[in-house]
Design a protein around this motif. Structure first.
Motif, PDB file in Angstrom:
ATOM      1  N   PHE A 240       0.818  -1.207   0.000  1.00 25.56           N
ATOM      2  CA  PHE A 240       0.000   0.000   0.000  1.00 25.56           C
ATOM      3  C   PHE A 240       0.851   1.255   0.000  1.00 25.56           C
ATOM      4  O   PHE A 240       1.927   1.302   0.608  1.00 25.56           O
ATOM      5  CB  PHE A 240      -0.887   0.048   1.253  1.00 25.56           C
ATOM      6  N   VAL A 241       0.332   2.287  -0.643  1.00 23.00           N
ATOM      7  CA  VAL A 241       0.877   3.626  -0.533  1.00 23.00           C
ATOM      8  C   VAL A 241      -0.272   4.568  -0.199  1.00 23.00           C
ATOM      9  O   VAL A 241      -1.395   4.373  -0.664  1.00 23.00           O
ATOM     10  CB  VAL A 241       1.592   4.054  -1.843  1.00 23.00           C
ATOM     11  N   GLY A 242      -0.003   5.557   0.648  1.00 23.01           N
ATOM     12  CA  GLY A 242      -1.046   6.517   0.986  1.00 23.01           C
ATOM     13  C   GLY A 242      -1.173   6.722   2.486  1.00 23.01           C
ATOM     14  O   GLY A 242      -0.782   5.865   3.296  1.00 23.01           O
ATOM     15  N   SER A 243      -1.732   7.861   2.851  1.00 17.45           N
ATOM     16  CA  SER A 243      -1.790   8.247   4.265  1.00 17.45           C
ATOM     17  C   SER A 243      -2.678   7.331   5.096  1.00 17.45           C
ATOM     18  O   SER A 243      -2.370   7.042   6.260  1.00 17.45           O
ATOM     19  CB  SER A 243      -2.274   9.697   4.389  1.00 17.45           C
ATOM     20  N   ILE A 244      -3.790   6.880   4.536  1.00 17.57           N
ATOM     21  CA  ILE A 244      -4.678   6.002   5.306  1.00 17.57           C
ATOM     22  C   ILE A 244      -3.983   4.676   5.603  1.00 17.57           C
ATOM     23  O   ILE A 244      -3.998   4.181   6.738  1.00 17.57           O
ATOM     24  CB  ILE A 244      -6.003   5.775   4.558  1.00 17.57           C
ATOM     25  N   ALA A 245      -3.358   4.090   4.609  1.00 15.10           N
ATOM     26  CA  ALA A 245      -2.624   2.843   4.830  1.00 15.10           C
ATOM     27  C   ALA A 245      -1.507   3.045   5.845  1.00 15.10           C
ATOM     28  O   ALA A 245      -1.268   2.192   6.709  1.00 15.10           O
ATOM     29  CB  ALA A 245      -2.055   2.331   3.510  1.00 15.10           C
ATOM     30  N   TRP A 246      -0.838   4.184   5.775  1.00 19.07           N
ATOM     31  CA  TRP A 246       0.296   4.457   6.653  1.00 19.07           C
ATOM     32  C   TRP A 246      -0.136   4.571   8.113  1.00 19.07           C
ATOM     33  O   TRP A 246       0.459   3.961   9.007  1.00 19.07           O
ATOM     34  CB  TRP A 246       0.995   5.734   6.200  1.00 19.07           C
ATOM     35  N   TYR A 247      -1.188   5.337   8.370  1.00 16.98           N
ATOM     36  CA  TYR A 247      -1.595   5.581   9.751  1.00 16.98           C
ATOM     37  C   TYR A 247      -2.461   4.467  10.339  1.00 16.98           C
ATOM     38  O   TYR A 247      -2.585   4.373  11.559  1.00 16.98           O
ATOM     39  CB  TYR A 247      -2.326   6.921   9.853  1.00 16.98           C
ATOM     40  N   TYR A 248      -3.042   3.641   9.484  1.00  6.68           N
ATOM     41  CA  TYR A 248      -3.897   2.556   9.962  1.00  6.68           C
ATOM     42  C   TYR A 248      -3.262   1.192   9.682  1.00  6.68           C
ATOM     43  O   TYR A 248      -3.952   0.220   9.399  1.00  6.68           O
ATOM     44  CB  TYR A 248      -5.276   2.627   9.298  1.00  6.68           C
ATOM     45  N   GLN A 249      -1.955   1.119   9.798  1.00  9.92           N
ATOM     46  CA  GLN A 249      -1.257  -0.126   9.466  1.00  9.92           C
ATOM     47  C   GLN A 249      -1.731  -1.304  10.307  1.00  9.92           C
ATOM     48  O   GLN A 249      -1.931  -2.405   9.788  1.00  9.92           O
ATOM     49  CB  GLN A 249       0.253   0.061   9.650  1.00  9.92           C
ATOM     50  N   ALA A 250      -1.917  -1.103  11.590  1.00 15.45           N
ATOM     51  CA  ALA A 250      -2.301  -2.214  12.470  1.00 15.45           C
ATOM     52  C   ALA A 250      -3.669  -2.767  12.087  1.00 15.45           C
ATOM     53  O   ALA A 250      -3.862  -3.991  12.002  1.00 15.45           O
ATOM     54  CB  ALA A 250      -2.301  -1.747  13.928  1.00 15.45           C
ATOM     55  N   GLN A 251      -4.621  -1.874  11.841  1.00 19.06           N
ATOM     56  CA  GLN A 251      -5.978  -2.306  11.494  1.00 19.06           C
ATOM     57  C   GLN A 251      -6.007  -2.966  10.110  1.00 19.06           C
ATOM     58  O   GLN A 251      -6.674  -3.986   9.904  1.00 19.06           O
ATOM     59  CB  GLN A 251      -6.933  -1.108  11.520  1.00 19.06           C
ATOM     60  N   LEU A 252      -5.259  -2.386   9.178  1.00 20.78           N
ATOM     61  CA  LEU A 252      -5.203  -2.931   7.823  1.00 20.78           C
ATOM     62  C   LEU A 252      -4.571  -4.317   7.820  1.00 20.78           C
ATOM     63  O   LEU A 252      -5.063  -5.249   7.162  1.00 20.78           O
ATOM     64  CB  LEU A 252      -4.411  -1.972   6.938  1.00 20.78           C
ATOM     65  N   HIS A 262      -1.556 -11.552   2.814  1.00 15.13           N
ATOM     66  CA  HIS A 262      -0.412 -11.146   3.628  1.00 15.13           C
ATOM     67  C   HIS A 262       0.103  -9.788   3.163  1.00 15.13           C
ATOM     68  O   HIS A 262       0.171  -9.492   1.973  1.00 15.13           O
ATOM     69  CB  HIS A 262       0.700 -12.192   3.645  1.00 15.13           C
ATOM     70  N   LEU A 263       0.431  -8.979   4.154  1.00 17.90           N
ATOM     71  CA  LEU A 263       0.826  -7.602   3.913  1.00 17.90           C
ATOM     72  C   LEU A 263       2.264  -7.528   3.421  1.00 17.90           C
ATOM     73  O   LEU A 263       3.153  -8.180   3.969  1.00 17.90           O
ATOM     74  CB  LEU A 263       0.673  -6.802   5.207  1.00 17.90           C
ATOM     75  N   GLY A 264       2.474  -6.712   2.386  1.00 19.93           N
ATOM     76  CA  GLY A 264       3.816  -6.474   1.875  1.00 19.93           C
ATOM     77  C   GLY A 264       4.384  -5.198   2.476  1.00 19.93           C
ATOM     78  O   GLY A 264       4.581  -5.086   3.673  1.00 19.93           O
ATOM     79  N   THR A 265       4.599  -4.200   1.615  1.00 25.21           N
ATOM     80  CA  THR A 265       5.201  -2.925   2.019  1.00 25.21           C
ATOM     81  C   THR A 265       4.129  -1.855   2.164  1.00 25.21           C
ATOM     82  O   THR A 265       3.141  -1.863   1.430  1.00 25.21           O
ATOM     83  CB  THR A 265       6.224  -2.476   0.953  1.00 25.21           C
ATOM     84  N   ILE A 266       4.335  -0.923   3.090  1.00 25.67           N
ATOM     85  CA  ILE A 266       3.476   0.249   3.204  1.00 25.67           C
ATOM     86  C   ILE A 266       4.353   1.495   3.132  1.00 25.67           C
ATOM     87  O   ILE A 266       5.327   1.619   3.881  1.00 25.67           O
ATOM     88  CB  ILE A 266       2.659   0.264   4.505  1.00 25.67           C
ATOM     89  N   LEU A 267       4.045   2.390   2.208  1.00 22.71           N
ATOM     90  CA  LEU A 267       4.748   3.661   2.072  1.00 22.71           C
ATOM     91  C   LEU A 267       3.749   4.800   2.233  1.00 22.71           C
ATOM     92  O   LEU A 267       2.631   4.719   1.729  1.00 22.71           O
ATOM     93  CB  LEU A 267       5.410   3.787   0.696  1.00 22.71           C
ATOM     94  N   LYS A 268       4.172   5.843   2.916  1.00 23.34           N
ATOM     95  CA  LYS A 268       3.296   7.005   3.031  1.00 23.34           C
ATOM     96  C   LYS A 268       3.193   7.740   1.694  1.00 23.34           C
ATOM     97  O   LYS A 268       2.146   8.247   1.316  1.00 23.34           O
ATOM     98  CB  LYS A 268       3.820   7.944   4.116  1.00 23.34           C
ATOM     99  N   SER A 269       4.310   7.791   0.972  1.00 29.51           N
ATOM    100  CA  SER A 269       4.381   8.454  -0.328  1.00 29.51           C
ATOM    101  C   SER A 269       5.140   7.552  -1.290  1.00 29.51           C
ATOM    102  O   SER A 269       6.085   6.858  -0.867  1.00 29.51           O
ATOM    103  CB  SER A 269       5.084   9.807  -0.206  1.00 29.51           C
TER     104      SER A 269
END
Length: 281
Positions: A240-252, A262-269
């Motif tokens: 995921f990329v984006g602010s919602i994915a970044w700040y809600y990582q635990a819930q996502l 299974h979750l891969g990488t999360i980037l804010k930008s």
């Protein structure tokens, strides 16, 4: 040197990569360059008046532009406008923000790439190109899991009584908004999607409330069930990329795990990932 652009509806970030793959200290920022909302003259004006002025005498040999609104039918138009600004460049490419997200998140490996910010989008990426994509339909008829849709659900659930009176009181006290203000902002003012997405900060602050937390889980479950499940590729990592994915990582992460992904990488930008991608090219 290479010039990389990450362009959203609001702003565009530009970064230069030197021939030795180091990052040029000169960075540039302009307004968002969306070809669906701008005329050619407006696009040119931003490039000449704002971008070239900030870049100064930097010699650009390659331009890679990733932006919202850059659908296949307008890629040639955007490339032509960039060519006018950088006539000496050897390579100029214009691609969608979705491909930009996929390259930033997955590099040259296959995976499911998602945008989860004010809006939402996703695709299956084979390491080179997008091979499957459910279209982004906007927050009125789509964008499940996005900031705008989270905000929409919050307002609905507060004023229909799904959420407690305590939550309503906190909301009105913290935002200084009444229902009449919200109706005006959503139905009479420009950019209601951004207004609704702004409530994601309130939601995040109050995840200790059972009703709000369940609302978030439901929104992310909708995103998985209505978009990711269509691909039939649960073996691929979901990034995921984006602010919602970044700040809600635990819930996502919890929702993905519960639904068999299974979750891969999360980037804010995406910019950091795009720099890495083009340093390796």
């Amino acid at each position: 040197m290479k010039l990389i652009a990450d362009s959203g509806s609001t702003k565009t970030d530009w970064v230069c990569i030197n021939a030795d793959n180091s990052i040029q200290p000169v960075e540039a920022h302009t307004v968002g360059l969306n070809p669906f909302h701008m005329s050619d003259d407006e696009f040119r004006q931003v490039l000449v008046r704002d971008l070239l002025t900030q870049l100064g005498d930097v010699e650009i040999t390659d331009v890679y532009f990733y932006g919202s609104g850059v659908r296949p039918e307008v890629e040639e138009r955007v490339t032509g406008l960039l060519r006018e600004a950088f006539p000496a460049a050897q390579t100029i490419e214009a691609h969608s923000d979705m491909l930009g997200a996929a390259r930033a998140l997955c590099g040259r490996t296959s995976g499911i790439a998602c945008i989860l910010g004010t809006g939402a989008n996703s695709c299956v990426y084979d390491g080179h190109k997008i091979v499957h994509n459910t279209p982004a339909l906007g927050y009125i008829i789509g964008d499940e899991g996005s900031g705008a849709v989270l905000g929409k659900h919050l307002i609905h659930d507060i004023y229909t009584g799904v959420l407690s009176q305590r939550v309503r009181n906190m909301f009105e006290q913290e935002t200084k908004l009444k229902l009449s203000d919200i109706i005006d902002k959503v139905y009479r003012q420009p950019q209601p999607n951004r207004f609704l997405a702004s409530f994601s900060e309130f939601i995040h602050r109050h995840l200790d409330d059972d009703g709000i937390r369940e609302m978030v889980y439901s929104a992310f479950s909708d995103f998985v069930n209505l978009h990711l499940s269509r691909y039939g590729r649960p073996e691929l990592p979901v990034s995921f990329v984006g602010s919602i994915a970044w700040y809600y990582q635990a819930q996502l992460s919890l929702v993905l795990q519960t639904l068999g992904y299974h979750l891969g990488t999360i980037l804010k930008s995406p910019l950091e990932g795009l720099i890495t991608y083009h340093q390796d090219s």
